[in-house]
Design a protein around this motif. Structure first.
Motif, short mmCIF file in Angstrom:
data_model
loop_
_atom_site.label_atom_id
_atom_site.label_comp_id
_atom_site.label_asym_id
_atom_site.label_seq_id
_atom_site.Cartn_x
_atom_site.Cartn_y
_atom_site.Cartn_z
N ALA A 134 9.28 -36.21 -17.46
CA ALA A 134 8.22 -37.09 -17.96
C ALA A 134 6.92 -36.88 -17.18
CB ALA A 134 8.67 -38.54 -17.87
N GLU A 135 7.06 -36.61 -15.88
CA GLU A 135 5.86 -36.40 -15.05
C GLU A 135 5.07 -35.18 -15.51
OE1 GLU A 135 4.73 -35.81 -10.31
OE2 GLU A 135 6.79 -36.29 -10.92
N LYS A 136 5.77 -34.16 -16.01
CA LYS A 136 5.11 -32.94 -16.46
C LYS A 136 4.71 -32.99 -17.92
CE LYS A 136 5.78 -30.50 -12.60
NZ LYS A 136 4.67 -29.90 -11.81
N ALA A 137 5.22 -33.98 -18.66
CA ALA A 137 5.02 -34.03 -20.10
C ALA A 137 3.58 -34.36 -20.45
CB ALA A 137 5.97 -35.05 -20.72
N ARG A 138 3.13 -33.82 -21.56
CA ARG A 138 1.76 -34.05 -22.03
C ARG A 138 1.71 -34.85 -23.33
NH1 ARG A 138 0.21 -27.82 -22.05
NH2 ARG A 138 2.31 -27.89 -23.00
N GLY A 139 2.84 -35.18 -23.92
CA GLY A 139 2.87 -35.85 -25.21
C GLY A 139 2.53 -37.32 -25.14
N ASP A 140 2.16 -37.86 -26.30
CA ASP A 140 1.87 -39.30 -26.40
C ASP A 140 3.15 -40.13 -26.41
OD1 ASP A 140 -0.99 -38.86 -26.81
OD2 ASP A 140 -0.40 -38.08 -28.76
N VAL A 141 4.24 -39.51 -26.88
CA VAL A 141 5.53 -40.19 -26.96
C VAL A 141 6.57 -39.31 -26.25
CG1 VAL A 141 7.36 -41.03 -28.49
CG2 VAL A 141 4.96 -41.35 -29.12
N LEU A 142 7.42 -39.94 -25.45
CA LEU A 142 8.49 -39.24 -24.74
C LEU A 142 9.81 -39.50 -25.46
CD1 LEU A 142 7.53 -40.31 -21.10
CD2 LEU A 142 6.88 -38.21 -22.28
N LEU A 143 10.54 -38.43 -25.77
CA LEU A 143 11.86 -38.53 -26.40
C LEU A 143 12.87 -37.92 -25.44
CD1 LEU A 143 13.97 -38.87 -28.64
CD2 LEU A 143 13.06 -36.80 -29.71
N PHE A 144 13.82 -38.74 -24.95
CA PHE A 144 14.80 -38.29 -23.97
C PHE A 144 16.10 -37.94 -24.69
CE2 PHE A 144 11.80 -41.05 -21.80
CZ PHE A 144 11.41 -40.22 -20.75
N LEU A 145 16.41 -36.65 -24.70
CA LEU A 145 17.52 -36.13 -25.48
C LEU A 145 18.55 -35.48 -24.56
CD1 LEU A 145 18.40 -35.64 -28.50
CD2 LEU A 145 17.38 -33.36 -28.24
N HIS A 146 19.80 -35.99 -24.58
CA HIS A 146 20.85 -35.39 -23.78
C HIS A 146 21.19 -34.00 -24.33
CE1 HIS A 146 22.55 -39.40 -22.02
NE2 HIS A 146 21.30 -39.19 -21.71
N ALA A 147 21.67 -33.13 -23.44
CA ALA A 147 21.93 -31.75 -23.82
C ALA A 147 23.06 -31.63 -24.84
CB ALA A 147 22.26 -30.92 -22.58
N ASP A 148 23.97 -32.61 -24.89
CA ASP A 148 25.07 -32.55 -25.85
C ASP A 148 24.82 -33.42 -27.08
OD1 ASP A 148 25.33 -35.01 -24.67
OD2 ASP A 148 27.42 -34.77 -24.08
N THR A 149 23.56 -33.81 -27.30
CA THR A 149 23.18 -34.59 -28.46
C THR A 149 22.30 -33.75 -29.38
OG1 THR A 149 23.32 -36.68 -27.24
CG2 THR A 149 22.01 -36.68 -29.26
N VAL A 150 22.60 -33.77 -30.66
CA VAL A 150 21.88 -32.95 -31.64
C VAL A 150 20.91 -33.83 -32.42
CG1 VAL A 150 22.08 -31.50 -33.68
CG2 VAL A 150 23.77 -31.30 -31.84
N LEU A 151 19.64 -33.46 -32.38
CA LEU A 151 18.61 -34.15 -33.15
C LEU A 151 18.44 -33.40 -34.47
CD1 LEU A 151 16.30 -36.31 -33.17
CD2 LEU A 151 14.82 -34.53 -32.23
N THR A 152 18.87 -33.99 -35.56
CA THR A 152 18.81 -33.33 -36.86
C THR A 152 17.39 -33.39 -37.43
OG1 THR A 152 19.33 -35.32 -38.12
CG2 THR A 152 21.20 -33.99 -37.31
N LYS A 153 17.16 -32.57 -38.45
CA LYS A 153 15.86 -32.59 -39.12
C LYS A 153 15.60 -33.96 -39.76
CE LYS A 153 13.05 -30.09 -42.51
NZ LYS A 153 13.01 -28.95 -43.47
N ALA A 154 16.66 -34.56 -40.33
CA ALA A 154 16.50 -35.87 -40.96
C ALA A 154 16.12 -36.94 -39.93
CB ALA A 154 17.79 -36.27 -41.67
N ALA A 155 16.76 -36.90 -38.77
CA ALA A 155 16.43 -37.88 -37.72
C ALA A 155 15.01 -37.66 -37.21
CB ALA A 155 17.44 -37.76 -36.58
N TRP A 156 14.63 -36.41 -37.07
CA TRP A 156 13.27 -36.09 -36.61
C TRP A 156 12.23 -36.61 -37.60
CZ3 TRP A 156 10.64 -34.53 -32.48
CH2 TRP A 156 9.42 -33.88 -32.62
#
Length: 450
Positions: free
Chosen positions: A80-102
Motif C-alpha cells: 500500500a505504501e508503494k501503491a499509486r491507485g485511488d483504491v486499494l484492493l487486497f487480494l490473497h495469492a490463492d484467491t481468484v478475481l474473476t472478470k465478472a467480479a472485477w
C-alpha cells in the motif's frame, strides 16, 4: 474512473521450478487491468522459486514486485505504501478475481467506499458452499470482511485508519472494525464472488476448520490479543508448501546396487549410486529437499554433497516403512506436503513432481508405482499408518499391491499415477540407457567429488 492498485502478499507460491499455476493466475489478473491500474506483488521472504518468478512478472509495465517482512499485514502495508491507485484492493495469492467480479467492482467504484466481495470456496468438501453462504451473510450483516473476500478501500480512508494493524492474526477483522467506526455508511458488499482455495478445509477437515475459525473469532471478540492467538494457531500458510525427502545409502563399494555387481563390479556400482543420487538432487534444484542417509559419516556426506545446501537426517533403525514414516512425521511439522523419493527413479522429472504434488494436494495421498511392483515416489499431506506397516513385504515385488490392499481394507483412497522404471537389475540399467533416462557417459559424470 478511479484507478485501482491490487496488492497481493506472496509467500512460497511456486513450490517447484516450472510450476505455472501461480503464473497463469497472475497473467489472467493482468488481463483485467485498465490503463492506470497496477498490481503490486509483495514477497515475504519466500524460500522457494516465488521471488524469481515475481521479478520476471515485474517486467510487465503495470506490475511492481517488492520484498518485505513476512506476515500478511506487514506485506500488505508495504504494498500500500508503494501503491499509486485511488483504491486499494487486497487480494490473497490463492484467491481468484474473476472478470465478472472485477466489472461489478468497477460499477460500484468510488474512492470514498470500502468493502469486500462475496466468496466461493473451491474444495472437495460438500460443506464448503454452506461455509461460503454463512461467511457472506455474516459479513453483510456485521460489515466485517475477511482477507479471503478480497477487501478494498479508498486510499485516503485506508490512510485515515492507519492501514492494517501490525499484528500476526486477525488483521483483516481489525481493519474492518476500524473502517466501520469511521465510515459505516460507506461499506459495499459486492455480490459477484471471488473464488478462494479450500485447501485448509480439505487438508484439516471442514468441520475441524470451521470450529477452529469460530473459536479464534470468539476469543478475539473476548479481547484475547492477536499475538496470543498466533501462538495458539499454527496457520498452515506458515508451513513450507512441500518437502521432498530423498532416501539414499552412502555410495560405498559392496554396499550399494549389489544386484548390478555381476555387470559393473562393486566399485562401478558405487560410482553409479553416486551418479543416481547427485543427478536426482540436481533435478530437484529450487525445491526444499531433505536427504535421509544410511551409512557414511557426516564428513563423508559433506564431501559428497559439496556445494549443495541440503539438510541431512539419519534414517532410524527398522524396516523401510518405519524409516519412511519417520520422515513424513518429521517434515509434516513444517510442510503442508511431504514427497518421499528414491534416487534410482531415473524417469522421474520435474514435470512428474508437479503432477504428484498437485494430485496429493487434491486427494491427500498419491503414488508413482514402479514397473517391478514397488513404487518410486509417494506424496501425502498426513500420516497414513497403513502404508508404513510391517505387514508389507518391503523390498519385494509385492509392495505396491500390498499397499493397495492395506488401503482398501481401511476404506482409504489413494491415486496411483503412471508406473516408471527404477534400477535394481542389470536389465533395468540397459533399458534406462536405451530409453535415454541414463546417459551412456554416466561413468564420467560426477566421477569426481572434488
Amino acid at each position: 474512473m478511479p484507478s485501482i492498485s491490487i496488492v497481493m502478499p506472496v509467500y512460497n507460491e511456486v513450490p517447484v521450478p516450472g510450476d505455472d499455476s501461480f503464473l497463469s493466475r497472475i497473467q489472467a489478473l493482468l488481463q483485467l487491468l485498465r490503463q492506470g491500474d497496477e498490481l503490486l506483488l509483495v514477497d515475504g521472504g519466500s524460500t522457494d522459486q516465488s521471488w524469481p518468478v515475481l521479478q520476471t512478472l515485474a517486467e510487465h509495465p503495470q506490475v511492481l514486485a517488492i520484498q518485505g517482512n513476512k506476515g500478511r499485514a506487514q506485506q500488505m502495508n508495504a504494498g500500500a505504501e508503494k501503491a499509486r491507485g485511488d483504491v486499494l484492493l487486497f487480494l490473497h495469492a490463492d484467491t481468484v478475481l474473476t472478470k465478472a467480479a472485477w466489472q461489478a467492482l468497477l460499477f460500484k467504484l468510488d474512492p470514498s467506499v470500502w468493502g469486500r466481495f462475496n466468496v466461493c470456496i473451491d474444495g472437495k468438501s460438500a460443506w464448503l458452499p454452506v461455509v461460503s453462504w454463512f461467511m457472506n451473510h455474516r459479513s453483510r450483516l456485521t460489515k466485517i470482511g475477511t482477507g479471503d473476500q478480497a477487501l478494498f478501500v479508498g486510499r485516503k480512508l485506508f490512510d485515515q485508519v492507519g492501514g492494517f494493524p501490525k499484528q500476526p492474526l486477525m488483521e483483516d477483522v481489525e481493519l474492518c472494525k476500524r473502517l466501520k467506526r469511521v465510515a459505516p455508511q460507506k461499506f459495499v458488499a459486492v455480490a459477484s464472488p471471488v473464488f478462494t482455495s479450500g485447501r485448509r478445509w480439505d487438508v484439516n477437515g471442514a468441520w475441524a476448520t470451521i470450529v477452529l475459525m469460530w473459536r479464534f473469532r470468539f476469543l478475539y471478540w473476548r479481547g484475547v490479543s492477536a499475538d496470543t492467538l498466533a501462538r495458539l494457531y499454527a496457520d498452515t500458510r506458515q508451513k513450507l508448501p512441500v518437502t521432498v525427502a530423498v532416501f539414499a545409502k552412502y555410495p560405498q563399494a559392496g554396499r550399494v546396487k549389489t544386484r548390478l555387481i555381476p555387470m559393473l563390479g562393486a566399485e562401478q556400482c558405487a560410482m553409479f549410486a553416486r551418479y543416481l543420487l547427485l543427478s536426482t538432487l540436481d533435478k530437484l534444484q529450487g525445491v526444499n529437499v531433505a536427504l535421509w542417509t544410511d551409512g557414511g559419516t557426516p564428513e563423508e556426506w559433506a564431501t559428497l554433497l559439496k556445494g549443495r545446501a541440503i539438510q541431512c537426517y539419519v534414517q532410524p533403525e527398522g524396516h523401510l516403512g518405519v524409516r519412511m514414516r519417520a520422515a513424513v512425521e518429521t517434515h509434516l511439522n513444517g510442510s503442508e506436503l511431504v514427497v518421499l523419493l528414491g534416487p534410482d527413479a531415473v524417469e522421474f522429472t520435474a514435470s512428474h513432481l508437479r503432477e504428484l504434488i498437485d494430485t496429493a494436494r487434491q486427494q491427500g495421498l498419491a503414488f508413482v508405482p514402479a514397473h517391478d511392483g514397488g513404487y518410486v515416489a509417494l506424496a501425502c499431506n498426513r500420516v497414513v499408518p497403513e502404508i508404513f506397516s510391517e505387514l508389507i513385504e518391503w523390498g519385494t515385488a509385492r509392495v505396491a499391491e500390498q499397499t493397495r490392499v492395506a488401503l482398501r481394507s481401511k476404506g482409504l483412497r489413494a491415486v496411483w499415477l503412471s508406473s516408471q522404471l527404477d534400477i535394481d537389475e542389470p536389465a533395468d540399467l540397459g533399458r534406462a540407457i536405451e530409453s535415454g533416462c541414463v546417459p551412456v557417459d554416466w561413468p564420467v559424470r560426477y566421477s569426481s567429488i572434488d
